[in-house]
Design a protein around this motif. Structure first.
Motif, PDB file in Angstrom:
ATOM      1  N   ALA A 141      26.753  20.084 -20.750  1.00 20.00           N
ATOM      2  CA  ALA A 141      27.680  20.913 -21.467  1.00 20.00           C
ATOM      3  C   ALA A 141      29.104  20.396 -21.599  1.00 20.00           C
ATOM      4  O   ALA A 141      29.733  20.446 -22.684  1.00 20.00           O
ATOM      5  CB  ALA A 141      27.772  22.227 -21.229  1.00 20.00           C
TER       6      ALA A 141
ATOM      7  N   ASN B   4      30.840  19.255 -24.774  1.00 18.99           N
ATOM      8  CA  ASN B   4      32.050  19.764 -25.351  1.00 18.99           C
ATOM      9  C   ASN B   4      33.354  18.866 -25.286  1.00 18.99           C
ATOM     10  O   ASN B   4      34.360  19.380 -26.266  1.00 18.99           O
ATOM     11  CB  ASN B   4      32.427  21.247 -24.506  1.00 18.99           C
TER      12      ASN B   4
ATOM     13  N   SER C 194      35.911  24.921 -28.173  1.00 16.61           N
ATOM     14  CA  SER C 194      35.355  23.585 -27.379  1.00 16.61           C
ATOM     15  C   SER C 194      36.211  23.162 -26.194  1.00 16.61           C
ATOM     16  O   SER C 194      35.933  22.850 -25.047  1.00 16.61           O
ATOM     17  CB  SER C 194      35.151  22.433 -28.386  1.00 16.61           C
TER      18      SER C 194
ATOM     19  N   ASP D  23      35.425  25.906 -23.797  1.00 14.74           N
ATOM     20  CA  ASP D  23      34.269  25.572 -23.000  1.00 14.74           C
ATOM     21  C   ASP D  23      34.333  24.482 -21.777  1.00 14.74           C
ATOM     22  O   ASP D  23      33.681  24.201 -21.074  1.00 14.74           O
ATOM     23  CB  ASP D  23      33.258  25.403 -24.183  1.00 14.74           C
TER      24      ASP D  23
ATOM     25  N   GLN E 232      33.413  24.663 -18.107  1.00 19.69           N
ATOM     26  CA  GLN E 232      32.388  23.785 -17.243  1.00 19.69           C
ATOM     27  C   GLN E 232      33.039  23.454 -15.847  1.00 19.69           C
ATOM     28  O   GLN E 232      32.470  23.256 -15.042  1.00 19.69           O
ATOM     29  CB  GLN E 232      31.582  22.699 -18.127  1.00 19.69           C
TER      30      GLN E 232
ATOM     31  N   GLU F 268      25.685  19.864 -29.364  1.00 21.43           N
ATOM     32  CA  GLU F 268      25.475  21.244 -29.069  1.00 21.43           C
ATOM     33  C   GLU F 268      24.087  21.563 -28.845  1.00 21.43           C
ATOM     34  O   GLU F 268      23.547  22.279 -27.745  1.00 21.43           O
ATOM     35  CB  GLU F 268      26.049  22.216 -29.642  1.00 21.43           C
TER      36      GLU F 268
ATOM     37  N   SER G 198      22.901  19.925 -25.450  1.00 23.10           N
ATOM     38  CA  SER G 198      23.397  20.733 -24.387  1.00 23.10           C
ATOM     39  C   SER G 198      22.492  22.001 -24.231  1.00 23.10           C
ATOM     40  O   SER G 198      22.434  22.251 -23.140  1.00 23.10           O
ATOM     41  CB  SER G 198      24.798  20.860 -24.556  1.00 23.10           C
ATOM     42  N   PHE G 199      22.141  22.749 -25.423  1.00 27.30           N
ATOM     43  CA  PHE G 199      21.455  23.936 -25.389  1.00 27.30           C
ATOM     44  C   PHE G 199      20.226  23.906 -24.826  1.00 27.30           C
ATOM     45  O   PHE G 199      19.626  24.505 -23.888  1.00 27.30           O
ATOM     46  CB  PHE G 199      21.742  24.480 -26.705  1.00 27.30           C
TER      47      PHE G 199
ATOM     48  N   VAL H 274      26.335  29.266 -18.964  1.00 23.03           N
ATOM     49  CA  VAL H 274      26.104  28.094 -20.065  1.00 23.03           C
ATOM     50  C   VAL H 274      25.365  28.227 -21.438  1.00 23.03           C
ATOM     51  O   VAL H 274      25.358  27.914 -22.393  1.00 23.03           O
ATOM     52  CB  VAL H 274      25.500  26.717 -19.101  1.00 23.03           C
TER      53      VAL H 274
ATOM     54  N   GLU I  24      27.192  30.174 -23.505  1.00 27.92           N
ATOM     55  CA  GLU I  24      28.104  29.272 -24.393  1.00 27.92           C
ATOM     56  C   GLU I  24      27.670  28.544 -25.360  1.00 27.92           C
ATOM     57  O   GLU I  24      28.189  28.372 -26.650  1.00 27.92           O
ATOM     58  CB  GLU I  24      28.965  28.926 -23.108  1.00 27.92           C
ATOM     59  N   ASP I  25      26.605  27.663 -25.121  1.00 24.19           N
ATOM     60  CA  ASP I  25      26.047  27.058 -25.976  1.00 24.19           C
ATOM     61  C   ASP I  25      25.432  27.613 -27.192  1.00 24.19           C
ATOM     62  O   ASP I  25      25.534  27.227 -28.351  1.00 24.19           O
ATOM     63  CB  ASP I  25      25.186  26.204 -25.311  1.00 24.19           C
TER      64      ASP I  25
END
Length: 307
Positions: free
Chosen positions: A13, A17, A43, A46, A50, A126, A129-130, A161, A164-165
């Motif tokens: 992430a 980001n 972003s 975010d 992280q 994204e 990351s997700f 996370v 957020e994602d």
């Protein structure tokens, strides 16, 4: 989960980001889109979040001191709470303000295709990351639903996370919709509406995270299934019953257990001590997070009085 649990998801992430924030801000400079600006700030927030999650993991591993005899495990809860606050203030509030301003004073977009291209690329990053966060979470959530995992997880980083994602992905779709409708209709008010929708979305996610991380920060006990397992390990032929038990997570991987146990009256002091030692070994083998265990032997006065 180990102290470093979720680190891979956090790093994925962070990288995604950071790159997306730079690209989005560049897109805002080209187009003047409020949706792009809101997403840039989102972003950026975010990315900072992280970093805070990684900092919390590192500081939580400090050894216990005289001032903090139970260690620093709750640092992970503290920094996760800060992350939720940042998501609300830097993400939601800013987007709501910027979107409202653009609705009241709409401005035409320039080079809208740049914004569309950047948003499409950002959706791809994204998504990666997700997917990483989902993969990491599946290894620990067991049979829980995703909502139950977010509500019951004692490890704060993965729920943070994940949400957020998820918020980033939906926010990108909203931004893309706002920019797209602005291009199709020639009415820049849709860009502002998309920005307000992003603000509302981030606000909802931030409130959920604030509530959950606050609960962890002030102290949560073991879930019912874990508590039943602990009580089961305490019981033996020489234990009449567990009179009462209290548990509290000092960190995601450190559970404090305090219990008062009624032993049979015929046991000697040495036998009681041996029973307590055996119970502690059984609990630690069954519940690895049980680091601190305090067992107090006592007589079951309630039963004695009625005997």
């Amino acid at each position: 989960m180990s102290a470093g649990g979720g680190t891979k998801a956090i790093l994925a992430a962070l990288v995604a980001n950071a790159g997306i924030a730079v690209a989005k801000f560049g897109g805002f400079l080209f187009t003047g889109s409020s949706s792009m600006l809101a997403e840039s700030v989102h972003s950026l927030a975010d990315t900072s979040n992280q970093g805070l999650l990684l900092l919390g993991q590192r500081t939580s591993r400090r050894k216990a001191t005289e001032e903090h005899p139970f260690g620093y495990g709750r640092d992970r809860y503290f920094y996760s709470f800060v992350v939720a606050l940042m998501l609300f203030t830097l993400g939601s509030v800013f987007a709501l303000y910027e979107g409202s301003h653009k609705i009241e004073h709409p401005e035409p977009l320039e080079s809208a295709w740049v914004a569309v291209l950047i948003l499409v690329i950002a959706i791809g990053l994204e998504t990666y990351s997700f997917r990483t966060a989902i993969k990491e979470s599946r290894a620990v959530k067991g049979e829980l639903s995703w909502w139950q995992f977010i509500r019951q997880s004692k490890t704060p980083e993965l729920p943070v996370v994940l949400l957020e994602d998820l918020g980033a992905l939906v926010g990108l779709v909203l931004a893309l919709g706002g920019v797209g409708l602005t291009v199709l209709t020639g009415n820049a008010i849709f860009d502002g509406i998309g920005t307000v929708c992003i603000g509302v979305l981030l606000g909802v996610i931030a409130v959920v995270l604030i509530v959950e991380t606050k609960s962890l920060l002030i102290g949560e006990g073991a879930n019912r299934d874990v508590l039943d397992e602990i009580v089961g390990q305490l019981e033996s032929e020489r234990v009449e019953r567990v009179i009462h038990i209290r548990t509290q997570y000092l960190g995601p991987d450190e559970l404090l257990i305090a219990a008062k146990i009624s032993f049979t009256e015929s046991l000697s002091v040495a036998e009681v001590a041996a029973e307590i030692d055996g119970a502690e070994k059984r609990i630690r083998a069954s519940v690895p997070a049980a680091r601190l265990i305090y067992l107090e032997p006592d007589l079951d006065r309630g039963r004695t009085a009625t005997a």
